[in-house]
Design a protein around this motif. Structure first.
Motif, PDB file in Angstrom:
ATOM      1  N   ALA A 176       0.898  -1.207  -0.098  1.00 29.77           N
ATOM      2  CA  ALA A 176      -0.008   0.163   0.107  1.00 29.77           C
ATOM      3  C   ALA A 176       0.706   1.249   0.016  1.00 29.77           C
ATOM      4  O   ALA A 176       0.585   2.137  -0.845  1.00 29.77           O
ATOM      5  N   TRP A 177       1.820   1.328   0.785  1.00 29.51           N
ATOM      6  CA  TRP A 177       2.659   2.535   0.948  1.00 29.51           C
ATOM      7  C   TRP A 177       3.774   2.482  -0.527  1.00 29.51           C
ATOM      8  O   TRP A 177       4.077   3.685  -0.817  1.00 29.51           O
ATOM      9  N   THR A 178       4.055   1.407  -0.694  1.00 23.86           N
ATOM     10  CA  THR A 178       5.113   1.315  -2.107  1.00 23.86           C
ATOM     11  C   THR A 178       4.092   1.930  -3.212  1.00 23.86           C
ATOM     12  O   THR A 178       4.785   2.960  -4.122  1.00 23.86           O
ATOM     13  N   SER A 179       2.929   1.629  -3.249  1.00 22.95           N
ATOM     14  CA  SER A 179       2.214   2.142  -4.365  1.00 22.95           C
ATOM     15  C   SER A 179       1.986   3.581  -4.146  1.00 22.95           C
ATOM     16  O   SER A 179       1.615   4.365  -5.515  1.00 22.95           O
ATOM     17  N   ALA A 180       2.126   4.243  -3.018  1.00 21.90           N
ATOM     18  CA  ALA A 180       1.974   5.542  -2.721  1.00 21.90           C
ATOM     19  C   ALA A 180       3.381   6.367  -3.041  1.00 21.90           C
ATOM     20  O   ALA A 180       3.532   7.479  -3.076  1.00 21.90           O
ATOM     21  N   GLY A 181       4.406   5.450  -3.346  1.00 22.31           N
ATOM     22  CA  GLY A 181       5.835   6.342  -3.384  1.00 22.31           C
ATOM     23  C   GLY A 181       6.291   6.647  -2.047  1.00 22.31           C
ATOM     24  O   GLY A 181       7.405   7.241  -1.935  1.00 22.31           O
ATOM     25  N   LEU A 182       5.890   5.961  -1.224  1.00 20.25           N
ATOM     26  CA  LEU A 182       6.270   6.329   0.411  1.00 20.25           C
ATOM     27  C   LEU A 182       6.526   5.053   1.005  1.00 20.25           C
ATOM     28  O   LEU A 182       6.398   3.938   0.450  1.00 20.25           O
ATOM     29  N   ASP A 183       7.068   4.961   2.352  1.00 16.36           N
ATOM     30  CA  ASP A 183       7.456   4.048   3.133  1.00 16.36           C
ATOM     31  C   ASP A 183       6.403   4.034   4.303  1.00 16.36           C
ATOM     32  O   ASP A 183       6.140   5.032   4.801  1.00 16.36           O
ATOM     33  N   PRO A 184       6.135   2.748   4.864  1.00 14.18           N
ATOM     34  CA  PRO A 184       5.182   2.748   5.975  1.00 14.18           C
ATOM     35  C   PRO A 184       5.774   3.732   6.996  1.00 14.18           C
ATOM     36  O   PRO A 184       4.955   4.226   8.036  1.00 14.18           O
ATOM     37  N   ALA A 185       7.096   3.644   7.387  1.00  9.83           N
ATOM     38  CA  ALA A 185       7.833   4.430   8.349  1.00  9.83           C
ATOM     39  C   ALA A 185       7.306   6.029   8.188  1.00  9.83           C
ATOM     40  O   ALA A 185       7.957   6.906   9.099  1.00  9.83           O
ATOM     41  N   ASP A 186       6.855   6.487   7.144  1.00  9.05           N
ATOM     42  CA  ASP A 186       6.399   7.809   6.860  1.00  9.05           C
ATOM     43  C   ASP A 186       5.147   8.179   7.422  1.00  9.05           C
ATOM     44  O   ASP A 186       4.757   9.352   7.685  1.00  9.05           O
ATOM     45  N   ALA A 187       4.536   7.097   8.121  1.00 13.49           N
ATOM     46  CA  ALA A 187       3.244   7.303   9.161  1.00 13.49           C
ATOM     47  C   ALA A 187       3.609   7.559  10.195  1.00 13.49           C
ATOM     48  O   ALA A 187       4.660   7.180  10.987  1.00 13.49           O
ATOM     49  N   GLN A 188       2.841   8.263  10.984  1.00 14.95           N
ATOM     50  CA  GLN A 188       2.788   8.809  12.548  1.00 14.95           C
ATOM     51  C   GLN A 188       1.800   7.956  13.436  1.00 14.95           C
ATOM     52  O   GLN A 188       1.684   7.879  14.635  1.00 14.95           O
ATOM     53  N   TYR A 189       0.852   7.072  12.699  1.00 16.78           N
ATOM     54  CA  TYR A 189      -0.267   6.457  13.359  1.00 16.78           C
ATOM     55  C   TYR A 189      -0.681   5.402  12.427  1.00 16.78           C
ATOM     56  O   TYR A 189      -0.437   5.411  11.319  1.00 16.78           O
ATOM     57  N   LEU A 190      -1.074   4.228  13.211  1.00 17.06           N
ATOM     58  CA  LEU A 190      -1.718   3.013  12.613  1.00 17.06           C
ATOM     59  C   LEU A 190      -2.927   2.644  13.273  1.00 17.06           C
ATOM     60  O   LEU A 190      -3.045   2.333  14.376  1.00 17.06           O
ATOM     61  N   GLU A 191      -3.965   2.836  12.665  1.00 18.26           N
ATOM     62  CA  GLU A 191      -5.194   2.241  13.191  1.00 18.26           C
ATOM     63  C   GLU A 191      -5.492   0.735  12.681  1.00 18.26           C
ATOM     64  O   GLU A 191      -5.477   0.355  11.570  1.00 18.26           O
ATOM     65  N   ALA A 192      -5.177   0.028  13.720  1.00 16.07           N
ATOM     66  CA  ALA A 192      -5.083  -1.573  13.494  1.00 16.07           C
ATOM     67  C   ALA A 192      -6.393  -2.085  13.616  1.00 16.07           C
ATOM     68  O   ALA A 192      -7.436  -1.553  14.052  1.00 16.07           O
ATOM     69  N   HIS A 193      -6.388  -3.251  13.008  1.00 15.35           N
ATOM     70  CA  HIS A 193      -7.593  -4.321  13.144  1.00 15.35           C
ATOM     71  C   HIS A 193      -8.013  -4.509  14.593  1.00 15.35           C
ATOM     72  O   HIS A 193      -9.140  -4.247  15.091  1.00 15.35           O
ATOM     73  N   GLY A 194      -7.003  -4.956  15.387  1.00 20.16           N
ATOM     74  CA  GLY A 194      -7.133  -5.036  16.890  1.00 20.16           C
ATOM     75  C   GLY A 194      -8.394  -5.454  17.352  1.00 20.16           C
ATOM     76  O   GLY A 194      -9.202  -4.961  18.147  1.00 20.16           O
ATOM     77  N   THR A 195      -8.454  -6.853  17.366  1.00 17.94           N
ATOM     78  CA  THR A 195      -9.702  -7.735  17.734  1.00 17.94           C
ATOM     79  C   THR A 195      -9.469  -7.921  19.411  1.00 17.94           C
ATOM     80  O   THR A 195     -10.426  -8.218  19.776  1.00 17.94           O
ATOM     81  N   ALA A 196      -8.106  -7.740  19.846  1.00 13.73           N
ATOM     82  CA  ALA A 196      -7.901  -8.105  21.362  1.00 13.73           C
ATOM     83  C   ALA A 196      -7.972  -9.638  21.516  1.00 13.73           C
ATOM     84  O   ALA A 196      -8.083  -9.980  22.691  1.00 13.73           O
ATOM     85  N   THR A 197      -7.928 -10.554  20.645  1.00 14.59           N
ATOM     86  CA  THR A 197      -7.914 -11.829  20.598  1.00 14.59           C
ATOM     87  C   THR A 197      -6.330 -12.234  20.782  1.00 14.59           C
ATOM     88  O   THR A 197      -5.483 -11.517  20.326  1.00 14.59           O
ATOM     89  N   GLU A 198      -5.824 -13.069  21.676  1.00 17.26           N
ATOM     90  CA  GLU A 198      -4.731 -13.506  21.733  1.00 17.26           C
ATOM     91  C   GLU A 198      -3.590 -13.800  20.354  1.00 17.26           C
ATOM     92  O   GLU A 198      -2.682 -13.208  20.350  1.00 17.26           O
ATOM     93  N   LEU A 199      -4.494 -14.528  19.523  1.00 17.12           N
ATOM     94  CA  LEU A 199      -3.594 -14.870  18.225  1.00 17.12           C
ATOM     95  C   LEU A 199      -3.288 -13.701  17.515  1.00 17.12           C
ATOM     96  O   LEU A 199      -2.571 -13.411  16.792  1.00 17.12           O
ATOM     97  N   GLY A 200      -4.782 -13.121  17.260  1.00 13.99           N
ATOM     98  CA  GLY A 200      -4.930 -11.923  16.350  1.00 13.99           C
ATOM     99  C   GLY A 200      -3.821 -10.778  16.464  1.00 13.99           C
ATOM    100  O   GLY A 200      -3.281 -10.171  15.823  1.00 13.99           O
TER     101      GLY A 200
END
Length: 679
Positions: free
Chosen positions: A302-326
């Protein structure tokens, strides 16, 4: 990155120009944002009385492992059917997910400053939903099938038709795709809409999802080792995490290519710089388990398609189900993707599921809208109830920290605010979207002098509510200019039956006059505005309007939907109406004319035969209902009528007469033969 590469990446940017959503504890996005920034947990603890009143099994809810909690969506059974051309019987049978998506799509287009019934050409629809209790009940109800026809019931309830109903009722002529990837459905829908815009399949797109498994009060049973929380709270990445909590909600966003949005003066709320979708394939321990490698790949792509790197982000909204494995797998995948930020700074991490629960097919769009709002307000919203991070996630050795309190989001020195949104579906579909703050919008052109604000709604009460909400907005700091407000109300709203207008010289005066209108009082009119008054009077008469042609689209309060309740399954209304029908189905031998009229009344959900002065289509009839009626007339009354009879501009009263007359030639022939036999 070279200037050419940067230019090409920006050419692929997609603007978010409108949004609408309803989530647990939040009937609108203003409330949603207040809850988010306040760290509010909107998961409801249900009482035994509420559960029993909604038909829950007493033995189940009193069991040791029953958890009486859910992210409840208020008024999920209500629907303003007449605005969308559904008659009462259809509206009661229509699945709540269809109803909510229709209203939310309408509001999203209004938020973008576009008339919902005059949206831009080639507008596509990409949405998805879950399986519902309503759908299962409706499709196995023989009474409803006899009343509407089995095919019509399926079309009104099956999630396969979520997108086509929006396209049909709003007149949208772009691609119309119902998307299904389980929990990642709505973010996948956004990704597909982005791709369609970039490929030129459409020029505007609606994307999102809905989840209403039931409109009744329901908790869940917790199973040891299952995905659901034992205590009714969802705590992503927390040492107390034990699972997720189900919830209901709906969200829709309006997307356009950034260049088109800027050229047309659309209100850009955020920019999608890139997106990607992958699947874990067989590289996981089980079908329902997530995988690390392809989650990482989705983020990086996703970030490569933008010509950017994930490290250019300051925040990640995760899926975050709160399950142990997830959570463990997601943290590992994100750490691998964001490794470039490790040691330089800390990236904020959060999941909206802590606030509202897991919205299944609507989970991704809930997180997406949350992130857009954070970018707009330059504020990081906390994950509700966040405590100590789970030690097994090793977040101390990762680029991330869980956002546990509201904090300013400063603009980085090396570029705009950026964030990633991830969504993961049972079955292995991973989606990631790279999001960026909107470019600064040029200040509006300086204007002065009075303006005319044109308002309309389906009912007088709705008109008053709309006026009150608009008055409140015009009194807020940073409110749109009066010229932009007038322009948006003129071109960004569907003209409806109940109308009013307000003349004002500035926002303060406009707010005062709108408040008077909301209270049912007619205010004075400023002098020297005869041309604008003429426009207002023409508006009231539904005449063609001259317009000064100044102003641009801005976000304003959207339509205040306030439809009637359709009961727990949406079928209660149908059954109650049938039980109270003033003119019940009459047997053929008791009189053909009243029997045919009763059939029309029942099928179209009319109050009584007194409503037969409308035409078939004005009463909400359509081709499928016509096919059903032709079949009923043939099977129950031995009357054969052509389907084209329902396409003629006839009142229902005249239609009933023509249907009855269709049998009269046979009766006359029988009488003539009897007469000859007697000679």
């Amino acid at each position: 990155m070279t200037d050419t590469a940067a230019s090409e990446a920006l050419d692929s940017a997609i603007a978010v120009i409108g949004m609408s959503g309803r989530f647990p504890g939040a009937p609108d996005l203003d409330t949603y944002w207040r809850n988010l920034v306040g760290g509010v947990c909107s998961i409801t603890d249900l009482t035994e009385e509420e559960l029993l009143a909604d038909g829950a099994d007493p033995d189940e809810i009193r069991g040791r492992d029953y958890v009486a909690a859910k992210g409840v969506l208020a008024d999920a059974d209500r629907f303003e059917a007449a605005l969308f051309g559904f008659h009462r019987t259809e509206a009661a049978a229509l699945d709540p997910q269809h109803r909510l998506l229709l209203e939310t799509a309408w509001s999203a287009l209004e938020d973008a400053g576009h008339d919902p019934l005059a949206a831009p050409l080639r507008t596509g629809v990409y949405v998805g939903g879950g399986v519902t209790e309503h759908m299962l009940a409706a499709q196995t109800d023989p009474k409803l099938a006899a009343q509407l026809g089995a095919l019509q019931v399926r079309i009104l309830t099956d999630r396969e038709f979520l997108a086509p109903w929006i396209s049909y009722r709003l007149g949208l002529d772009g691609p119309s795709l119902t998307v299904q990837t389980a929990c990642s459905t709505s973010l996948t829908a956004i990704h597909l809409a982005v791709q369609a815009l970039l490929l030129g399949d459409c020029d505007t797109a609606l994307a999102g999802g809905v989840a209403v498994d039931t409109v009744r009060s329901r908790g869940y049973v917790h199973y040891q080792g299952g995905i659901f929380s034992p205590d009714g709270r969802c705590r992503p990445f927390d040492e107390r995490s034990g699972g997720t909590v189900p919830g209901n909600g709906v969200g829709v966003v309006v997307l356009r290519r950034l260049a088109d949005a800027l050229a047309d003066g659309d209100p850009v709320r955020a920019v999608i710089r890139g997106s990607a979708v992958t699947n874990d394939g067989a590289a996981r321990v089980g079908f329902t388990a997530p995988g690390v490698d392809q989650q990482t790949a989705a983020i990086v792509e996703a970030w490569t398609s933008a010509g950017l790197d994930p490290a250019d982000a300051q925040y990640l909204e995760a899926h975050g189900t709160a399950t142990e494995l997830g959570d463990r797998i997601e943290a590992s995948a994100a750490t691998a993707a964001f490794k470039g930020a490790l040691g330089t700074r800390s990236v904020g991490l959060g999941s909206v599921k802590a606030n509202i629960g897991h919205l299944d097919a609507a989970a991704g769009v809930a997180g997406f809208i949350k992130t857009v709002l954070m970018l707009e307000h330059a504020t990081l919203a906390p994950t509700a109830g966040a405590g100590r991070p789970h030690p097994e996630l090793a977040l101390d050795d990762s680029p991330f920290h869980v956002v546990d309190r509201a904090a300013p989001w400063p603009e980085p020195e090396c570029g705009p605010r950026r964030a990633g949104i991830s969504s993961v579906g049972i079955g292995g579909t991973n989606v990631h979207v790279a999001l960026e703050q909107a470019p600064p919008r040029p200040a509006p052109a300086a204007t002065s002098g009075p303006e005319v604000l044109l308002l309309s709604a389906r009912t007088e009460d709705a008109l008053k509510t709309l006026a009150g909400r608009l008055a409140a907005v015009l009194r807020t700091p940073g409110a749109p200019s009066l010229a932009d407000t007038a322009h948006t109300l003129r071109f960004g709203r569907t003209p409806l039956a109940e109308r009013a207008y307000v003349l004002a010289a500035d926002r303060e005066e406009a707010a005062a006059r709108l408040a008077e209108l909301a209270e049912g009082r007619a205010g004075s009119v400023p002098a020297g505005a005869d041309d604008l008054r003429a426009i207002g009077e023409a508006w009231l008469r539904d005449e063609r309007l001259p317009w000064p042609g100044r102003g641009r689209r801005v976000a304003l309060p959207t339509y205040p939907f306030a439809g009637e309740s359709h009961g727990a399954f949406g079928l209660d209304t149908v059954r109650a109406q049938s039980a109270k029908e003033p003119e019940p189905q009459t047997a053929p031998d008791a009189g053909l004319d009243p029997a045919v009229r009763a059939l029309l009344v029942e099928t179209l959900g009319l109050d009584s035969a007194d409503d037969l002065g409308m035409t078939y289509f004005a009463a909400g009839g359509d081709s499928l209902a016509a096919v059903h009626l032709v079949g009923c007339l043939r099977d129950d009354f031995d009357i054969d009528v052509p389907l084209t009879l329902f396409l003629e501009e006839l009142t229902l009263d005249e239609l009933a007469r023509r249907i009855v007359e269709a049998r009269e030639p046979d009766d006359a022939l029988d009488a003539l033969l009897s007469e000859f036999e007697g000679v």
